[in-house]
Enzyme design. Sequence first.
Site, PDB file in Angstrom:
ATOM      1  N   GLY A   1      40.758  39.684  39.567  1.00  0.00           N
ATOM      2  CA  GLY A   1      40.479  40.455  38.363  1.00  0.00           C
ATOM      3  C   GLY A   1      41.706  40.603  37.494  1.00  0.00           C
ATOM      4  O   GLY A   1      41.635  40.480  36.263  1.00  0.00           O
ATOM      5  N   ASP A   2      42.851  40.848  38.102  1.00  0.00           N
ATOM      6  CA  ASP A   2      44.100  40.954  37.350  1.00  0.00           C
ATOM      7  C   ASP A   2      44.478  39.632  36.709  1.00  0.00           C
ATOM      8  O   ASP A   2      44.858  39.573  35.533  1.00  0.00           O
ATOM      9  CB  ASP A   2      45.231  41.405  38.279  1.00  0.00           C
ATOM     10  CG  ASP A   2      45.205  42.891  38.564  1.00  0.00           C
ATOM     11  OD1 ASP A   2      45.005  43.664  37.618  1.00  0.00           O
ATOM     12  OD2 ASP A   2      45.388  43.274  39.725  1.00  0.00           O
ATOM     13  N   THR A   3      44.411  38.565  37.483  1.00  0.00           N
ATOM     14  CA  THR A   3      44.817  37.263  36.964  1.00  0.00           C
ATOM     15  C   THR A   3      43.897  36.804  35.839  1.00  0.00           C
ATOM     16  O   THR A   3      44.365  36.290  34.811  1.00  0.00           O
ATOM     17  CB  THR A   3      44.826  36.223  38.092  1.00  0.00           C
ATOM     18  OG1 THR A   3      45.666  36.688  39.151  1.00  0.00           O
ATOM     19  CG2 THR A   3      45.337  34.887  37.597  1.00  0.00           C
TER      20      THR A   3
ATOM     21  N   GLY B   1      44.834  38.704  32.807  1.00  0.00           N
ATOM     22  CA  GLY B   1      46.065  38.181  32.238  1.00  0.00           C
ATOM     23  C   GLY B   1      45.847  36.910  31.452  1.00  0.00           C
ATOM     24  O   GLY B   1      46.394  36.731  30.353  1.00  0.00           O
TER      25      GLY B   1
END
Length: 407
Positions: free
Chosen positions: A184-186, A189
């Site tokens: 989810g973070d990647t 980003g």
Amino acid sequence: MSTLAEPFSAPPNPQALSGLRVIELGQLIAGPFAGKTLADFGAEVIKVEPPASDAAAGGDPLRQWRMLHNGTSVWWQVQSRNKRSVVLDLRTQEGRDTVARLIDEADVVSENFKPGTMEKWGLGYEQLSQRNPGLIMLRISGYGQTGPYRERPGFAVVAEAMGGMRYLNAEPGRTPVRAGVSLGDTLAGLHGVIGVLLALQARQRSVCQEAPKGRGQVVDVALYEAVFNCMESLLPEFSAFGAVRQPAGSALPGIAPSNAYPCADGMVVIGGNGDSIFKRLMIAIARDDLAVDAELASNPGRVKRVTEIDAAIAAWTSTRPVATVVDVLNAASVPVGRIYNAQDIALDPHYRAREMILPVTTHDGLTVEVPGIIPKLSATPGAITRRGPLLGEDTEAVLASLKEGKT
């Protein structure tokens, strides 16, 4: 390689984002991953980190995550390569004033705090854009800058659940599991990088006498939306048919055959779901009867009989070692692959040939291999020119330049 943060390798050509200045205020994964990607292609990324205090070691908490070498995560050499580190305390007015001056001369400011935090500090987009009309502000948060959930704290683990990914990531009837990394973070980003590049293009088109650098804008990325954007047919199938897609383990529901299959000494993944590929696969495993079966000539028929097909493939793979299965199916032009762990990746010659494994030397002499740069640009390639900085390593130089009007 140098033990300082000056360039230890020079890109062979001017980089795509040379001259772009980014002030990175975010921490941990999503915002800094976006900054890392921009920095790989030549952007000057100045990472602002908090000072040490009685309650905290100081700096981005990622410095202390997972496996450490001499007190610093080796992950740091991936996430913060090519960046400069400046220590400022945004809890103080002096720190906020200094950051505002840095942002005055920047093209992009990136943050991934809880919505409202920047405004509380007097660093909201309305305030900053009055001083720097060309500023692009990348804002990454759990739920976005608007909507009823905007105030909720959000981490990737929750975003993956809300975005629909976690529900599907399970064997049927079992507890959903995480992918093993913070997807989810990647994904957020990467969406942030896309947004910044789009905003830069729009800014260039808005250049005029009143706005010599063009006009900036806000890039609003929510973690759950970045996940949801990658969920393929999940929503339209429910909208059109009321179908709630269910977990299917290693299979790809509705597309056959595509699954993980046991071998005598491990497992492989096979994608035999193209019509001509399926025929070649069946011939390769000596199931000519299935290769010429008219019902199996197209995907709808194969989906109806996927259990039979998977059983036939597994019967063949289970009696052969992984290497044999891979060789036979590659020779037949059938997509197949081993399931790699870190050691497999590190030893794979294709990774090396594509420069997807590159060495970085830390300030104290440890050589760490890190993922290479993607995408590959033919004329303006990315490069690793600086190791991950020590906490505050560039504070003096950056602030001295600011006082001299050079930053």
